[in-house]
Enzyme design. Structure first.
Site, PDB file in Angstrom:
ATOM      1  N   SER A  61       0.835  -1.200   0.000  1.00 37.88           N
ATOM      2  CA  SER A  61       0.000   0.000   0.000  1.00 37.88           C
ATOM      3  C   SER A  61       0.875   1.258   0.000  1.00 37.88           C
ATOM      4  O   SER A  61       1.615   1.483  -0.957  1.00 37.88           O
ATOM      5  CB  SER A  61      -0.957  -0.059   1.188  1.00 37.88           C
ATOM      6  OG  SER A  61      -2.012   0.866   1.048  1.00 37.88           O
ATOM      7  N   ASP A  69     -10.001  -5.458  -3.945  1.00 36.26           N
ATOM      8  CA  ASP A  69      -9.427  -4.418  -3.087  1.00 36.26           C
ATOM      9  C   ASP A  69     -10.279  -3.156  -3.182  1.00 36.26           C
ATOM     10  O   ASP A  69     -10.445  -2.572  -4.252  1.00 36.26           O
ATOM     11  CB  ASP A  69      -7.997  -4.135  -3.548  1.00 36.26           C
ATOM     12  CG  ASP A  69      -7.229  -3.227  -2.618  1.00 36.26           C
ATOM     13  OD1 ASP A  69      -7.848  -2.534  -1.792  1.00 36.26           O
ATOM     14  OD2 ASP A  69      -5.986  -3.208  -2.717  1.00 36.26           O
ATOM     15  N   HIS A  79      -7.467  -6.116   0.336  1.00 33.77           N
ATOM     16  CA  HIS A  79      -6.297  -5.240   0.317  1.00 33.77           C
ATOM     17  C   HIS A  79      -5.022  -5.901   0.839  1.00 33.77           C
ATOM     18  O   HIS A  79      -3.940  -5.344   0.654  1.00 33.77           O
ATOM     19  CB  HIS A  79      -6.607  -3.989   1.157  1.00 33.77           C
ATOM     20  CG  HIS A  79      -5.590  -2.901   1.054  1.00 33.77           C
ATOM     21  ND1 HIS A  79      -5.282  -2.259  -0.134  1.00 33.77           N
ATOM     22  CD2 HIS A  79      -4.790  -2.312   2.007  1.00 33.77           C
ATOM     23  CE1 HIS A  79      -4.351  -1.351   0.090  1.00 33.77           C
ATOM     24  NE2 HIS A  79      -4.037  -1.357   1.370  1.00 33.77           N
TER      25      HIS A  79
END
Length: 273
Positions: A100, A220, A249
Protein backbone atom coordinates in the site's frame (compact mmCIF):
# COMPACT_ATOMS: atom_id res chain seq x y z
CA UNK A 1 17.39 -15.47 14.39
CA UNK A 2 14.90 -12.62 14.73
CA UNK A 3 15.64 -9.47 16.66
CA UNK A 4 14.19 -6.00 17.01
CA UNK A 5 16.47 -3.04 17.34
CA UNK A 6 16.57 0.72 17.14
CA UNK A 7 18.87 2.26 14.53
CA UNK A 8 19.73 5.94 14.35
CA UNK A 9 19.02 7.43 10.92
CA UNK A 10 19.76 11.13 10.32
CA UNK A 11 19.78 11.66 14.06
CA UNK A 12 16.37 10.06 14.64
CA UNK A 13 15.57 6.55 15.95
CA UNK A 14 14.05 3.94 13.62
CA UNK A 15 12.67 0.72 15.08
CA UNK A 16 13.24 -2.32 12.86
CA UNK A 17 12.63 -6.07 12.80
CA UNK A 18 15.80 -7.87 11.65
CA UNK A 19 15.32 -11.54 10.75
CA UNK A 20 17.49 -14.19 9.10
CA UNK A 21 20.69 -13.93 7.07
CA UNK A 22 21.49 -13.82 3.38
CA UNK A 23 20.24 -11.54 0.60
CA UNK A 24 18.56 -8.49 2.12
CA UNK A 25 14.87 -7.74 1.64
CA UNK A 26 13.51 -4.45 2.94
CA UNK A 27 9.81 -4.85 3.77
CA UNK A 28 7.75 -1.68 4.11
CA UNK A 29 4.32 -1.57 5.74
CA UNK A 30 1.22 0.39 4.78
CA UNK A 31 -0.51 3.38 6.30
CA UNK A 32 -3.34 1.98 8.42
CA UNK A 33 -3.39 3.25 12.01
CA UNK A 34 -1.71 0.77 14.32
CA UNK A 35 0.39 -0.75 11.54
CA UNK A 36 4.04 -1.66 12.27
CA UNK A 37 6.82 -3.38 10.38
CA UNK A 38 6.77 -6.47 12.55
CA UNK A 39 2.97 -6.60 12.63
CA UNK A 40 2.75 -6.46 8.85
CA UNK A 41 5.64 -8.73 7.93
CA UNK A 42 6.79 -10.99 10.79
CA UNK A 43 4.75 -13.99 9.60
CA UNK A 44 5.99 -13.58 6.02
CA UNK A 45 9.59 -13.22 7.22
CA UNK A 46 9.31 -16.39 9.29
CA UNK A 47 7.80 -18.33 6.39
CA UNK A 48 10.50 -17.20 3.96
CA UNK A 49 13.02 -18.90 6.23
CA UNK A 50 16.45 -18.01 7.61
CA UNK A 51 18.19 -17.76 4.22
CA UNK A 52 16.87 -14.22 3.69
CA UNK A 53 17.71 -11.20 5.78
CA UNK A 54 14.37 -9.46 6.21
CA UNK A 55 14.41 -5.89 7.52
CA UNK A 56 10.97 -4.50 8.41
CA UNK A 57 11.09 -0.99 9.92
CA UNK A 58 8.34 1.08 11.46
CA UNK A 59 7.91 4.16 9.27
CA UNK A 60 8.16 7.51 11.00
CA UNK A 61 4.90 8.11 12.87
CA UNK A 62 4.13 4.39 13.23
CA UNK A 63 4.94 1.92 15.99
CA UNK A 64 8.09 2.87 17.85
CA UNK A 65 9.56 5.24 15.24
CA UNK A 66 8.78 8.89 15.99
CA UNK A 67 8.33 11.60 13.40
CA UNK A 68 11.55 13.64 13.45
CA UNK A 69 11.29 17.13 14.87
CA UNK A 70 10.20 19.63 12.27
CA UNK A 71 8.73 17.00 9.94
CA UNK A 72 5.19 15.80 9.32
CA UNK A 73 5.84 12.54 7.52
CA UNK A 74 5.18 11.93 3.84
CA UNK A 75 6.76 10.11 0.93
CA UNK A 76 10.01 12.07 0.91
CA UNK A 77 10.67 11.43 4.61
CA UNK A 78 9.73 7.75 4.49
CA UNK A 79 11.85 7.16 1.39
CA UNK A 80 14.85 9.00 2.81
CA UNK A 81 14.53 7.18 6.12
CA UNK A 82 14.30 3.75 4.45
CA UNK A 83 17.40 4.43 2.36
CA UNK A 84 19.23 5.80 5.39
CA UNK A 85 18.35 2.70 7.40
CA UNK A 86 20.02 0.45 4.83
CA UNK A 87 23.06 2.75 4.81
CA UNK A 88 23.26 2.66 8.60
CA UNK A 89 23.07 -1.15 8.60
CA UNK A 90 25.79 -1.40 5.96
CA UNK A 91 23.54 -3.15 3.43
CA UNK A 92 24.59 -2.70 -0.20
CA UNK A 93 22.11 -4.32 -2.60
CA UNK A 94 18.61 -5.18 -1.53
CA UNK A 95 15.16 -6.02 -2.80
CA UNK A 96 12.18 -4.01 -1.57
CA UNK A 97 8.69 -5.26 -0.79
CA UNK A 98 6.09 -2.62 0.02
CA UNK A 99 2.42 -2.81 0.90
CA UNK A 100 0.00 0.00 0.00
CA UNK A 101 1.75 3.20 1.12
CA UNK A 102 4.91 1.12 1.46
CA UNK A 103 4.60 0.18 -2.21
CA UNK A 104 4.87 3.84 -3.19
CA UNK A 105 7.94 4.15 -0.94
CA UNK A 106 9.44 1.02 -2.55
CA UNK A 107 8.96 2.44 -6.05
CA UNK A 108 10.44 5.79 -4.99
CA UNK A 109 13.46 3.98 -3.52
CA UNK A 110 13.99 2.08 -6.76
CA UNK A 111 13.87 5.30 -8.76
CA UNK A 112 16.26 7.12 -6.43
CA UNK A 113 18.74 4.29 -5.84
CA UNK A 114 18.97 2.36 -9.11
CA UNK A 115 22.36 0.86 -8.28
CA UNK A 116 21.18 -0.69 -5.03
CA UNK A 117 17.54 -1.75 -5.36
CA UNK A 118 17.59 -5.06 -7.22
CA UNK A 119 13.87 -5.94 -7.33
CA UNK A 120 10.59 -4.40 -6.23
CA UNK A 121 7.38 -6.07 -5.10
CA UNK A 122 4.56 -3.54 -4.75
CA UNK A 123 1.52 -5.07 -3.05
CA UNK A 124 -1.89 -3.35 -3.22
CA UNK A 125 0.23 -0.34 -3.96
CA UNK A 126 -0.34 3.36 -3.94
CA UNK A 127 1.73 5.68 -6.10
CA UNK A 128 0.00 5.49 -9.50
CA UNK A 129 -0.63 8.78 -11.30
CA UNK A 130 -4.30 9.70 -11.21
CA UNK A 131 -5.27 7.16 -8.56
CA UNK A 132 -8.31 8.30 -6.56
CA UNK A 133 -8.80 8.71 -2.83
CA UNK A 134 -11.21 5.83 -2.35
CA UNK A 135 -13.95 6.08 0.24
CA UNK A 136 -12.42 3.12 2.06
CA UNK A 137 -8.93 4.66 2.18
CA UNK A 138 -10.42 7.91 3.44
CA UNK A 139 -12.27 6.00 6.17
CA UNK A 140 -9.20 3.93 7.02
CA UNK A 141 -7.03 7.01 7.54
CA UNK A 142 -9.79 8.55 9.67
CA UNK A 143 -10.46 5.45 11.79
CA UNK A 144 -10.66 6.40 15.49
CA UNK A 145 -8.34 4.57 17.86
CA UNK A 146 -10.11 1.82 19.76
CA UNK A 147 -12.19 -1.30 19.12
CA UNK A 148 -14.88 0.36 16.98
CA UNK A 149 -12.36 1.97 14.65
CA UNK A 150 -10.27 -1.20 14.54
CA UNK A 151 -13.23 -3.38 13.56
CA UNK A 152 -14.34 -0.95 10.87
CA UNK A 153 -10.81 -0.71 9.45
CA UNK A 154 -10.23 -4.46 9.35
CA UNK A 155 -13.61 -5.00 7.68
CA UNK A 156 -12.46 -2.69 4.87
CA UNK A 157 -9.06 -4.38 4.50
CA UNK A 158 -10.30 -7.95 4.06
CA UNK A 159 -12.76 -9.47 1.65
CA UNK A 160 -13.05 -12.51 3.94
CA UNK A 161 -14.85 -11.12 6.97
CA UNK A 162 -14.02 -14.27 8.94
CA UNK A 163 -10.59 -12.70 9.39
CA UNK A 164 -12.14 -9.87 11.42
CA UNK A 165 -12.00 -11.84 14.66
CA UNK A 166 -12.37 -10.45 18.17
CA UNK A 167 -8.69 -11.22 18.78
CA UNK A 168 -7.61 -9.37 15.62
CA UNK A 169 -9.77 -6.39 16.55
CA UNK A 170 -8.39 -6.28 20.10
CA UNK A 171 -4.78 -6.47 18.88
CA UNK A 172 -5.29 -3.71 16.32
CA UNK A 173 -7.19 -1.54 18.81
CA UNK A 174 -4.29 -1.78 21.28
CA UNK A 175 -1.80 -0.85 18.54
CA UNK A 176 -3.96 2.06 17.40
CA UNK A 177 -4.25 3.43 20.92
CA UNK A 178 -0.51 3.12 21.51
CA UNK A 179 0.33 5.13 18.40
CA UNK A 180 -2.63 7.52 18.31
CA UNK A 181 -0.74 10.71 19.15
CA UNK A 182 1.87 10.33 16.43
CA UNK A 183 -0.56 9.02 13.85
CA UNK A 184 -2.92 11.97 14.28
CA UNK A 185 -0.37 14.25 12.59
CA UNK A 186 0.06 12.12 9.45
CA UNK A 187 -3.17 12.21 7.42
CA UNK A 188 -5.41 15.06 8.60
CA UNK A 189 -8.20 16.18 6.24
CA UNK A 190 -8.51 17.07 3.45
CA UNK A 191 -6.96 13.70 2.67
CA UNK A 192 -6.74 13.92 -1.11
CA UNK A 193 -3.45 15.80 -0.61
CA UNK A 194 -1.88 12.74 1.01
CA UNK A 195 -2.75 10.59 -2.00
CA UNK A 196 -1.11 13.27 -4.13
CA UNK A 197 1.95 13.24 -1.86
CA UNK A 198 2.30 9.48 -2.38
CA UNK A 199 1.88 9.72 -6.18
CA UNK A 200 4.97 9.19 -8.31
CA UNK A 201 5.24 11.23 -11.53
CA UNK A 202 5.38 9.31 -14.81
CA UNK A 203 9.02 10.36 -15.35
CA UNK A 204 9.99 8.89 -11.98
CA UNK A 205 8.28 5.59 -12.75
CA UNK A 206 9.91 5.47 -16.19
CA UNK A 207 13.33 5.85 -14.55
CA UNK A 208 12.95 2.60 -12.55
CA UNK A 209 15.07 -0.14 -14.09
CA UNK A 210 14.71 -2.85 -11.45
CA UNK A 211 12.18 -5.59 -12.25
CA UNK A 212 8.85 -4.84 -10.58
CA UNK A 213 6.15 -7.29 -9.51
CA UNK A 214 2.74 -5.80 -8.80
CA UNK A 215 0.51 -7.94 -6.56
CA UNK A 216 -3.11 -6.98 -6.08
CA UNK A 217 -6.43 -8.31 -4.84
CA UNK A 218 -9.26 -8.28 -7.37
CA UNK A 219 -11.67 -7.08 -4.66
CA UNK A 220 -9.43 -4.42 -3.09
CA UNK A 221 -11.63 -1.50 -2.01
CA UNK A 222 -8.85 0.57 -0.45
CA UNK A 223 -6.64 0.82 -3.56
CA UNK A 224 -8.91 -0.51 -6.31
CA UNK A 225 -7.19 -2.72 -8.87
CA UNK A 226 -7.62 -0.82 -12.13
CA UNK A 227 -6.68 2.75 -11.16
CA UNK A 228 -3.90 1.49 -8.86
CA UNK A 229 -2.18 -0.74 -11.44
CA UNK A 230 -3.01 0.35 -15.00
CA UNK A 231 -0.84 3.53 -14.95
CA UNK A 232 2.05 1.55 -13.43
CA UNK A 233 1.83 -1.05 -16.19
CA UNK A 234 2.01 1.77 -18.73
CA UNK A 235 4.98 3.61 -17.19
CA UNK A 236 7.26 0.96 -15.67
CA UNK A 237 9.91 -0.48 -18.00
CA UNK A 238 10.10 -4.01 -16.52
CA UNK A 239 6.82 -4.95 -14.85
CA UNK A 240 4.45 -7.85 -14.34
CA UNK A 241 1.12 -8.08 -12.49
CA UNK A 242 -0.34 -10.92 -10.40
CA UNK A 243 -3.98 -10.62 -9.36
CA UNK A 244 -5.47 -12.72 -6.57
CA UNK A 245 -9.15 -13.41 -7.05
CA UNK A 246 -11.40 -13.36 -3.99
CA UNK A 247 -8.97 -11.05 -2.23
CA UNK A 248 -9.10 -7.63 -0.63
CA UNK A 249 -6.30 -5.24 0.32
CA UNK A 250 -3.95 -7.66 2.14
CA UNK A 251 -2.99 -10.67 -0.04
CA UNK A 252 -0.31 -11.71 2.47
CA UNK A 253 -3.07 -12.42 5.00
CA UNK A 254 -5.90 -13.61 2.76
CA UNK A 255 -3.72 -15.89 0.58
CA UNK A 256 -0.57 -16.40 2.67
CA UNK A 257 0.86 -19.57 1.13
CA UNK A 258 0.36 -18.48 -2.46
CA UNK A 259 1.67 -15.00 -1.65
CA UNK A 260 4.85 -16.35 -0.09
CA UNK A 261 5.45 -18.72 -3.02
CA UNK A 262 5.00 -15.85 -5.48
CA UNK A 263 7.26 -13.59 -3.43
CA UNK A 264 10.11 -16.07 -3.01
CA UNK A 265 9.98 -17.07 -6.68
CA UNK A 266 10.29 -13.45 -7.83
CA UNK A 267 12.98 -12.48 -5.35
CA UNK A 268 15.16 -15.45 -6.24
CA UNK A 269 14.08 -16.63 -9.71
CA UNK A 270 17.00 -19.01 -10.15
CA UNK A 271 15.40 -21.27 -7.54
CA UNK A 272 12.25 -21.72 -9.62
CA UNK A 273 11.99 -24.68 -12.02
Amino acid sequence: MTTTRTVTVDGSPVHVLDSGAGPAVLMLHGSGPGTTGSGAWAATAQALGPSWRVLAPDHAGFGRTPVPAGSRGGLRLWTRQAAGLMDALGVGDYAVVGHSMGGAVALALAAGHPGRVTRVVAVSTMGAPGAPLSADLDALWAAPAGPTGARDMLSRLFLDQALVTDAAVAARADAMLAGAAAYASLFPPPRRRWVDDLTLPARTLAAIRAPVLLVHGADDRVTPLDPATRPLLEHLADVRLHVFGRCGHVPAVEHPREFRHLLSGFLRPERCP
